[in-house]
Design an enzyme around this catalytic site. Structure first.
Site, short mmCIF file in Angstrom:
data_model
loop_
_atom_site.label_atom_id
_atom_site.label_comp_id
_atom_site.label_asym_id
_atom_site.label_seq_id
_atom_site.Cartn_x
_atom_site.Cartn_y
_atom_site.Cartn_z
N GLU A 129 -7.33 3.62 -0.62
CA GLU A 129 -7.07 4.38 0.60
C GLU A 129 -6.77 5.82 0.23
OE1 GLU A 129 -3.93 2.48 2.75
OE2 GLU A 129 -5.23 0.85 3.42
N SER A 144 -6.03 4.81 5.05
CA SER A 144 -4.86 4.11 5.55
C SER A 144 -4.94 4.07 7.06
CB SER A 144 -3.61 4.90 5.13
OG SER A 144 -2.54 4.55 5.95
N LYS A 202 -2.57 -6.08 3.12
CA LYS A 202 -3.60 -7.03 2.68
C LYS A 202 -3.12 -8.47 2.75
CE LYS A 202 -5.84 -3.49 2.03
NZ LYS A 202 -4.66 -2.68 2.35
N CYS A 211 5.34 -0.98 8.01
CA CYS A 211 5.22 0.33 8.69
C CYS A 211 5.08 0.16 10.19
CB CYS A 211 4.01 1.08 8.16
SG CYS A 211 4.08 1.39 6.39
N ASP A 238 0.81 -1.22 0.00
CA ASP A 238 0.00 0.00 0.00
C ASP A 238 0.84 1.27 0.00
OD1 ASP A 238 -1.96 -1.85 0.15
OD2 ASP A 238 -3.07 -0.90 1.77
#
Length: 577
Positions: free
Chosen positions: A453, A479, A131, A201, A88
């Site tokens: 997002e 997000s 995901k 992240c 993402d």
């Protein structure tokens, strides 16, 4: 050749390894250097989302080797395979983001097909990016085989001017740069240091949220998701995960013995108390769907409503995944929930013990900084809230972690955009006023297609210092790094003729996260009149290919945006074939 510990006659791999008729199949295994003994042991799929697309997946290959050692140590034969991921962070803010949610289904589908095609007996799944975590868990529950999930670990925080920084800071710095408050040189300095290692992240964005879910739901070994990706200790958890799946085969404990309504509720509690990503409101119903369990957005939000928020993680709070790990991780969080009577203790886990038994072995208490004691939470209700009303009859979701109560009520005129780019341009050009409610529609799972997002837009607003001065609603997603009054998952989506499709500039919209309301000041008659005049869904440029297919098949957001009938419609169990 019989294996004393495992009865092959009840395992799927008998179809490819046992009896004279399977001599051709065995010859393929010999071709890959397998011994006779290895051929007749249980075959364990070790599925990874390894690729060179992003740091979140880059360490999975290394960890898979340790999983395989664990499988071998307990008389199993590991067979490694890979599936796709769409990352993402790199897909964000352009057309590539349409591929993200569709990739969740592709991951579940490809793992299922690989397992079925080769008759593997069990699954250890390693995933790193947003995901890929729910996609892998969905495959486990769909196949209902003995399964253990392993997260690839989070990225280490970057350092700049003596402070921890994450990719969220870089997205927000783009807004500050655009507003003229940050030089190009300063932006380049930040981008060079924000992401210093392998791993996903670091804040409580979607990847870490779903990693916490994997432990809370029971599919991952306790504390296995905490250590950052570069830490060697991850390899010990990987080895233990490989060994654990062999124990599950022996005891015939399968994914649906672990994923039950109660364990899904436990997972939702952990999302709420950590201020996790709103995307959990999409992924938990999708995992439930694979087991044939009705656990929809509203059910998730009901749990969010009465769960205290007591873990201080970014983006609403101060700390990152590494900090949580250093104070004891998810097990300590779950011990606090247990103290408050908010945990189902008798749920089975991947360790072969119940969650209560597994937690009894965990030492350590809330540190009071990262994890507050449950009786003294940051706020009394969860960090994520569900909204409903005449603008969202099927519900919507907002992350309120870190927001004051007065910031959780907002009324303003609609400023309507037909897609995210239009909204982003309006932010860049400052073509909006304080008090506006941005409405971004046609970004749902079907109408987008792909339910993008909106981090670029929300981060730009934050960077301009307008995060609290405007609100934003969309039938798309946000997000996990989004903050401010940003409401996603508005359903029904515009493409399905939901009320969001009928809004006009200036319509007065009320958002109230304290009472759970999302409404527009229009009568039922006016909404019905507009519906009658509605010209139907906007045409997209995706008229063929994977995204077209996804748009045709995908269901309602509140049910998890799933693409097949799920566990309820099954006519066979994979392991019984």
């Amino acid at each position: 050749m019989k294996n004393a510990r495992f009865d092959k006659s009840r395992l799927p791999s008998r179809h490819v390894t046992e009896g004279p008729a399977r001599a051709p199949h065995r010859s393929y295994y010999y071709a890959m250097g397998m011994t006779e003994e290895e051929i007749h042991q249980p075959l364990v799929g070790v599925a990874t989302c390894w690729n060179e697309a992003a740091p979140c997946n880059i360490a999975l290959n290394r960890q898979a080797q340790s999983v395989k050692m664990g499988v071998k140590s307990e008389q199993g034969t590991p067979r490694e395979f890979t599936t796709i991921t769409v990352t993402d962070g790199i897909a964000m803010g352009h057309e590539g983001m349409r591929s993200s949610l569709a990739s969740r289904e592709a991951i579940a589908d490809t793992v299922e097909l690989t397992m079925r095609g080769h008759c593997y007996d069990a699954l250890v799944g390693l995933a790193g990016c947003d995901k890929s975590l729910p996609g892998m868990m969905m495959a486990m529950v769909r196949l209902n085989v003995p399964s253990v999930f392993l997260y690839g670990g989070s990225i280490l925080p970057g350092r700049l001017n003596g402070k921890d920084v994450t990719v969220q800071d870089v997205f927000e710095a783009v807004g500050q740069h655009q507003a003229g408050n940050l030089s190009t040189c300063e932006l380049e300095k930040l981008e060079a240091v924000a992401c210093p290692s392998a791993g996903a992240c670091g804040g409580q964005f979607t990847a870490n949220t779903m990693a916490c879910v994997s432990e809370a739901i029971g599919l991952a070994l306790l504390n296995s998701s905490g250590a950052p990706a570069p830490y060697e200790s991850r390899d010990a958890y990987a080895e233990a995960s490989g060994a654990a799946v062999m124990n599950l085969i022996e005891k015939n404990i399968k994914a649906r013995d672990i994923v039950t309504l109660e364990s899904l509720q436990n997972a939702a509690r952990v999302v709420a108390c950590t201020g996790g990503s709103t995307n959990a409101g999409l992924h938990l119903p999708a995992i439930a769907h694979e087991a044939g369990i009705d656990f929809y957005l509203e059910d998730v939000c009901e749990i969010f409503r009465d769960t205290p928020y007591f873990v201080d993680l970014k983006p609403g709070g101060q700390y990152v995944a590494k900090d949580l790990y250093e104070v004891g991780g998810v097990p300590i969080v779950m011990k606090e929930l247990r103290k408050a009577g908010l945990l189902h203790e008798d749920c089975m886990t991947a360790s072969g013990e119940t969650i209560g038994e597994a937690l009894d072995k965990i030492e350590g208490e809330a540190d009071g900084k990262v994890i507050y004691p449950v009786e003294n939470p940051i706020t009394k209700t969860g960090g994520v809230v569900g909204l409903k009303g005449n603008l969202a009859p099927e519900g919507a979701i907002v992350k309120v972690a870190g927001m004051s109560e007065e910031d959780q009520v907002f009324t303003g005129p609609a400023l309507v955009f037909e897609c995210e780019q239009d909204a982003f341009e309006a932010v860049q050009n400052r073509a909006y006023k304080e008090g506006d409610v941005f409405v971004i529609r046609n970004e749902g799972p079907s109408g987008g297609p792909g339910m993008r997002e909106m981090l670029a837009t929300t981060a730009a607003l934050s960077g301009q210092g307008m995060g609290k001065k405007v609100a934003l609603i969309t039938d798309g997603r946000f997000s996990g790094a989004t903050r401010g009054f940003c409401v996603g998952h508005v359903g029904p989506e515009a493409a399905h003729g939901g009320p969001i499709a009928l809004l006009k500039n200036g319509d007065m919209i009320t958002l109230n996260a304290l009472t759970g309301e999302l409404s527009v000041d229009l009568s039922d008659e006016e909404l019905a009149k507009r519906k009658a005049e509605w010209s139907g869904p906007r045409e997209t440029i995706y008229a063929s290919g994977a995204l077209w297919k996804f748009a045709q098949q995908v269901g309602a957001t509140y049910k998890g945006a799933v693409t097949h009938p799920g566990g309820k419609a099954e006519k066979h169990e994979y392991m019984d074939l």
